[in-house]
Enzyme design. Structure first.
Site: not given
Length: 376
Positions: A69, A127
């Site tokens: 990520d 997130e």
């Protein structure tokens, strides 16, 4: 050979919120193209701010995926590091380490053409927007969809050299809850002429605790937490509206759905009993439980334990959330913790990773991916 520490520090200085990772993507692409130049078996595609790097295998019987990520958090950094971010954003969840390790692995695994295909996914918006789900549902993988998917997350309380996972669920599934009670405002001296939304919201928060204690099997795990309440403007005005913001967490999707169902029923029941209306939003999206494939997890754990210098830890599940759970619900794979030896926890303004983890991770994980790509 790329300089892992320099790359990590450059990435650390430019954290960006999910789907806004334009500087990050540009920097990653610069390093990626530096790594893959003159290698005809490698292709690169972008999807919004995400990147996919595909290594076509000489035999190509299956595709092994590695996911990282790339987004940061809206946190003001207080580490006092010379390379600290200064834009009100921070890689407080360690995604700068994730990206740097992925680039090191790409360099290592692209030294020669692998037998099996390899896909390196640089995924945005872990997130906030479940970027893995967005990419999967948006067709970003095309013909490069992995047969197996692997990924890591840094863990501050583990030492450099520690790798921790299990053969079951590693992370919880999460669901965001936003609930507004709407009553009638009025003067504090005349409560009988008003309908106090704050009282209804407070009553609901106490009632919702019975979900875990009375609706969820004691042998299962669930959390219902409301961390934010907003109601009223001053001491002598009865609140017309009360807003609650919370989270549901569970280790199975079945329990998450049960908890969502009971929370909805309780909210409607409280609203009816107080003669109010409500606005309820439940947002789970791609934040499903991170369920490791037992067979692949055992293989990975045995490999790290027997073939590398890693200290392999069989660890209990954690109630933290991760959108890799969505991809693992579609593709078998494994996620694991990587120790970084930080005194401050994840999402802290003072979280600092020990950079010695970079060389260790690239070496140990590189051995595993080489095994999957060339010998398995």
């Amino acid at each position: 050979m790329i300089n892992l520490i320099e790359i990590r520090r450059q990435l650390h200085q430019i954290p960006e919120i999910g789907l806004e990772e334009h500087k990050t993507q540009k920097y990653l692409l610069t390093i990626i193209h530096q790594i893959i130049q003159n290698k005809s078996f490698i292709q690169v595609e972008t999807w919004q701010t995400g990147i996919l790097v595909y290594l076509k295998g000489s035999q190509g019987q299956k595709t092994i995926g590695w996911r990282t990520d790339i987004d940061g958090l809206p946190v003001e950094e207080l580490t006092n590091l010379p390379f600290a971010s200064k834009n009100g954003r921070m890689h407080a969840c360690g995604h700068d380490i994730h990206m740097t390790v992925a680039l090191g692995l790409l360099e290592k695994l692209s030294e020669s053409q692998p037998k099996n295909n390899l896909l390196f996914l640089f995924q945005p918006a872990e997130e906030n927007e479940a970027g893995g789900k967005l990419m999967y549902d948006g067709g970003a993988f095309k013909n490069w969809l992995p047969d197996e998917f692997y990924g890591l997350h840094v863990r501050p309380d583990l030492k450099v050299g520690d790798i921790a996972t299990n053969e079951q669920t590693l992370f919880a599934g999460t669901c965001e809850v936003e609930l507004t009670f709407v009553g009638t405002g009025g003067h504090a001296a005349f409560p009988h002429t008003a309908n106090d939304a704050l009282v209804a919201a407070a009553y609901f928060v106490t009632q919702v605790q019975t979900i875990v204690s009375r609706n969820v099997d004691p042998l299962d795990s669930a959390v219902v937490t409301f961390g934010k309440m907003e109601a009223g403007t001053t001491n002598n005005i009865i609140a017309e509206r009360a807003f609650l913001h919370g989270t549901i967490r569970s280790l199975t999707q079945e329990v998450n759905e049960l908890t969502q169902k009971r929370l909805t029923e309780l909210a409607k029941g409280v609203a009816q009993s107080f003669d109010m209306t409500i606005d309820l939003k439940l947002k789970q999206g791609g934040y499903l439980p991170v369920e490791n494939n037992p067979k692949l997890a055992k293989e990975l754990m045995d490999f790290f334990r027997n073939e590398t210098k890693a200290n392999l830890i069989d660890i209990a599940p954690a109630m933290t959330g991760e959108d890799f759970g969505y991809l693992l619900s579609k593709i078998p794979g494994v996620m694991f913790w990587l120790g970084i030896n930080s005194e401050a926890p994840l999402h802290s303004q003072k979280m600092q990773a020990d950079e010695e983890v970079l060389d260790f991770a690239v070496e140990a994980i590189g051995q595993f991916l080489d095994f999957k790509a060339n010998r398995n």
